[in-house]
Scaffold this motif. Structure first.
Motif, mmCIF file in Angstrom:
data_model
loop_
_atom_site.group_PDB
_atom_site.id
_atom_site.type_symbol
_atom_site.label_atom_id
_atom_site.label_comp_id
_atom_site.label_asym_id
_atom_site.label_seq_id
_atom_site.Cartn_x
_atom_site.Cartn_y
_atom_site.Cartn_z
ATOM 1 N N VAL A 43 0.815 -1.211 0.000
ATOM 2 C CA VAL A 43 0.000 0.000 0.000
ATOM 3 C C VAL A 43 0.851 1.265 0.000
ATOM 4 N N VAL A 44 1.919 1.278 0.799
ATOM 5 C CA VAL A 44 2.711 2.493 0.996
ATOM 6 C C VAL A 44 3.742 2.714 -0.104
ATOM 7 N N LEU A 45 4.326 1.624 -0.620
ATOM 8 C CA LEU A 45 5.416 1.759 -1.579
ATOM 9 C C LEU A 45 5.046 2.619 -2.798
ATOM 10 N N PRO A 46 3.837 2.488 -3.364
ATOM 11 C CA PRO A 46 3.503 3.315 -4.535
ATOM 12 C C PRO A 46 3.510 4.808 -4.255
ATOM 13 N N LEU A 47 3.375 5.200 -2.985
ATOM 14 C CA LEU A 47 3.385 6.624 -2.658
ATOM 15 C C LEU A 47 4.768 7.247 -2.834
ATOM 16 N N VAL A 48 5.815 6.433 -2.716
ATOM 17 C CA VAL A 48 7.175 6.971 -2.767
ATOM 18 C C VAL A 48 7.484 7.608 -4.122
ATOM 19 N N PRO A 49 7.370 6.869 -5.244
ATOM 20 C CA PRO A 49 7.643 7.541 -6.533
ATOM 21 C C PRO A 49 6.661 8.665 -6.823
ATOM 22 N N ALA A 50 5.413 8.535 -6.350
ATOM 23 C CA ALA A 50 4.425 9.587 -6.598
ATOM 24 C C ALA A 50 4.810 10.881 -5.880
ATOM 25 N N VAL A 51 5.194 10.788 -4.611
ATOM 26 C CA VAL A 51 5.582 11.979 -3.850
ATOM 27 C C VAL A 51 6.852 12.601 -4.421
ATOM 28 N N LEU A 52 7.803 11.763 -4.809
ATOM 29 C CA LEU A 52 9.053 12.286 -5.364
ATOM 30 C C LEU A 52 8.814 12.974 -6.702
ATOM 31 N N TRP A 53 7.951 12.387 -7.531
ATOM 32 C CA TRP A 53 7.617 13.039 -8.797
ATOM 33 C C TRP A 53 6.833 14.326 -8.554
ATOM 34 N N LEU A 54 5.976 14.322 -7.540
ATOM 35 C CA LEU A 54 5.238 15.528 -7.207
ATOM 36 C C LEU A 54 6.192 16.654 -6.822
ATOM 37 N N SER A 55 7.233 16.317 -6.064
ATOM 38 C CA SER A 55 8.215 17.338 -5.680
ATOM 39 C C SER A 55 8.932 17.903 -6.900
ATOM 40 N N LEU A 56 9.182 17.062 -7.902
ATOM 41 C CA LEU A 56 9.851 17.518 -9.117
ATOM 42 C C LEU A 56 8.926 18.354 -9.993
ATOM 43 N N LEU A 57 7.706 17.889 -10.158
ATOM 44 C CA LEU A 57 6.785 18.535 -11.100
ATOM 45 C C LEU A 57 6.168 19.814 -10.555
ATOM 46 N N LYS A 58 6.005 19.877 -9.238
ATOM 47 C CA LYS A 58 5.339 21.037 -8.643
ATOM 48 C C LYS A 58 6.274 21.942 -7.841
ATOM 49 N N PHE A 59 7.356 21.380 -7.282
ATOM 50 C CA PHE A 59 8.214 22.153 -6.389
ATOM 51 C C PHE A 59 9.687 22.110 -6.807
ATOM 52 N N ARG A 60 9.934 21.791 -8.081
ATOM 53 C CA ARG A 60 11.284 21.795 -8.644
ATOM 54 C C ARG A 60 12.268 20.961 -7.839
ATOM 55 N N GLY A 61 11.775 19.839 -7.309
ATOM 56 C CA GLY A 61 12.634 18.891 -6.606
ATOM 57 C C GLY A 61 12.818 19.157 -5.136
ATOM 58 N N GLN A 62 12.179 20.178 -4.594
ATOM 59 C CA GLN A 62 12.332 20.473 -3.165
ATOM 60 C C GLN A 62 11.519 19.476 -2.337
ATOM 61 N N LEU A 63 12.199 18.801 -1.435
ATOM 62 C CA LEU A 63 11.532 17.850 -0.540
ATOM 63 C C LEU A 63 11.200 18.471 0.807
#
Length: 452
Positions: A43-63
């Motif tokens: 359940v949790v593992l799919p969130l990892v690439p999604a959150v990381l891509w979200l940081s790239l696409l919306k926040f220019r890679g800022q975590l």
């Protein structure tokens, strides 16, 4: 994911069935936290690439930004991952294209057209599976077709940046496909106690899989081998090429850093397909069953997360000089030399120990197996992992040092390889007993010489 290979030592065929039962009995353990642990990872593992891509696409890679971790904003932010008809069409064409090539392209390579692997420790009897070595040809056709049909080629049917432009909805489409594929694998798997891979724990069996090497079409289609290499590894290089095309489309050039980042992935996969027989002996193929874990890793984790450095360069190029880039590339070649040299030594020794035992130091166990203690394998017990880590760090460094996401890969991959090494050493300790303790004294370092 990248294909770490397991430690050396193969049982004689007369002992393979007994050791297969011994290994199979351990498949009901709690390596991933048992039934609930496997549910958690599923359940949790799919969130990892999604959150990381979200940081790239919306926040220019800022975590480290409050906006990214404001859960109340997630519904609107994650809307970019909504599947689209275009994304469905892209992946459908990709899957069909890779499937057709896998089935019809003849075998061709440095090691012949087919390869018969070591006996697979099947639940009934040892079985040596045959693999058609067409990966290199399929790889070349894939790259040629991608550029040839794009706006950078002859047919101009689509922009070469099409994959990068649709990466968010594609991620969701592929995840839906992974879930459906994993359900199919679970349904087709034998759920009886005569199957040593069946634990009776639904989430564990779904996560780990119920079959070692599921095959269809009269034993012609190996589901695990196909997913690991063709849509998985080839998908990684196509997405990286698409990101480079996006940089060219946006800025009118491809930077040195981007060239190197794309080259790293291209070279790694090229090396994999040139030495395709060694792929047949990886831990994934030989030991791990094919379920949700490997399906997700092959089709999502590898192609969608191994390109983060390239996408980070697209957003914020470190603007390295040519000299710095060449230095990073040179160190990467050192890592590749160690990685491929170690794996090739092991592969040659394993396939024909009588021919190579005069060149490599080894010790013989009570089982009759031979464990290499010389060459690369005298440096550390998982020397190939050492080379992998050197390359991985260069892949991160080429994207710059200004953000944490640049080093996602080396952090994740270090944890993966440490876990892989632990799994492998535990299996070998149980299998070889005192002989393994003796081997560890001769080769004391697990991965990195004089460090770990």
């Amino acid at each position: 994911m990248k294909r770490p290979q397991h430690a050396q030592g193969d049982a004689p065929k007369s002992q393979a069935k007994e050791e297969g039962k011994h290994d199979a009995a351990k498949f009901v353990d709690k390596e991933f936290g048992g039934n609930l642990g496997c549910l958690f990872f599923s359940v949790v593992l799919p969130l990892v690439p999604a959150v990381l891509w979200l940081s790239l696409l919306k926040f220019r890679g800022q975590l480290v930004t409050p906006d990214l971790w404001d859960v109340s904003r997630w519904p609107s932010l994650f809307a970019i991952f909504a599947p689209t008809r275009k994304a469905v069409c892209i992946y459908a064409v990709w899957w069909v294209f890779q499937t057709v090539m896998y089935l019809v392209v003849p075998g061709f390579g440095l090691f012949g057209s087919t390869f018969t692997g070591r006996p697979i420790l099947d639940q009934k009897k040892p079985v040596s599976l045959s693999y058609r070595l067409n990966g290199l040809a399929c790889y070349a056709i894939t790259i040629a077709a991608f550029f040839g049909f794009s706006n950078l080629g002859y047919f101009n049917l689509y922009k070469a940046s099409i994959v990068a432009d649709n990466v968010a909805p594609l991620l969701t489409v592929v995840y839906i496909w992974v879930v459906l594929y994993s359900i199919y694998l679970y349904v087709r798997g034998p759920k009886t106690h005569s199957n040593p891979y069946y634990s009776g724990r639904i989430f564990q069996d779904f996560w780990m899989g119920l079959e070692l090497n599921p095959r269809s079409l009269g034993n012609f289609w190996d589901h695990k081998y196909f997913c690991e290499g063709h849509p998985g590894l080839n998908g990684w290089v196509i997405l990286s090429f698409s990101i480079a095309a996006k940089q060219y489309e946006t800025y009118g050039y491809v930077s040195y850093s981007m060239m190197a980042s794309v080259f790293f992935g291209f070279l790694y996969i090229l090396d994999c397909w040139i030495f395709e027989p060694a792929l047949c002996n990886t831990l994934d193929i030989y030991y791990d069953r094919f379920g949700y874990m490997l399906c997700f890793g092959d089709l999502i984790w590898v192609p969608f997360t191994y390109v983060f450095a390239s996408y980070k360069i697209l957003l914020n190029d470190p603007n390295y000089s040519l000299g710095v880039v060449l230095l990073i590339v040179s160190v990467n070649f050192v890592g590749l030399f160690i990685f491929r040299g170690a794996n090739l030594q092991k592969h040659l020794f394993r396939m024909n120990p009588a021919k190579w035992e005069k060149r490599f130091r080894f010790m013989t166990t009570a089982h009759g197996n031979k464990l290499m203690t010389g060459g690369f394998w005298g440096i550390s017990r998982h020397c190939n992992y050492f080379g992998d880590l050197i390359m991985g760090f260069m892949w991160c460094l080429i994207g710059g040092v200004d953000q944490l996401i640049n080093f996602y890969y080396i952090i994740y991959f270090s944890l993966l390889l440490i876990h892989r090494a632990y799994r492998d050493d535990t299996r070998c300790a149980q299998k070889y007993g005192k002989d393994w303790a003796t081997y560890c004294k001769r080769v004391p370092w697990r991965i990195i010489p004089f460090v770990y």
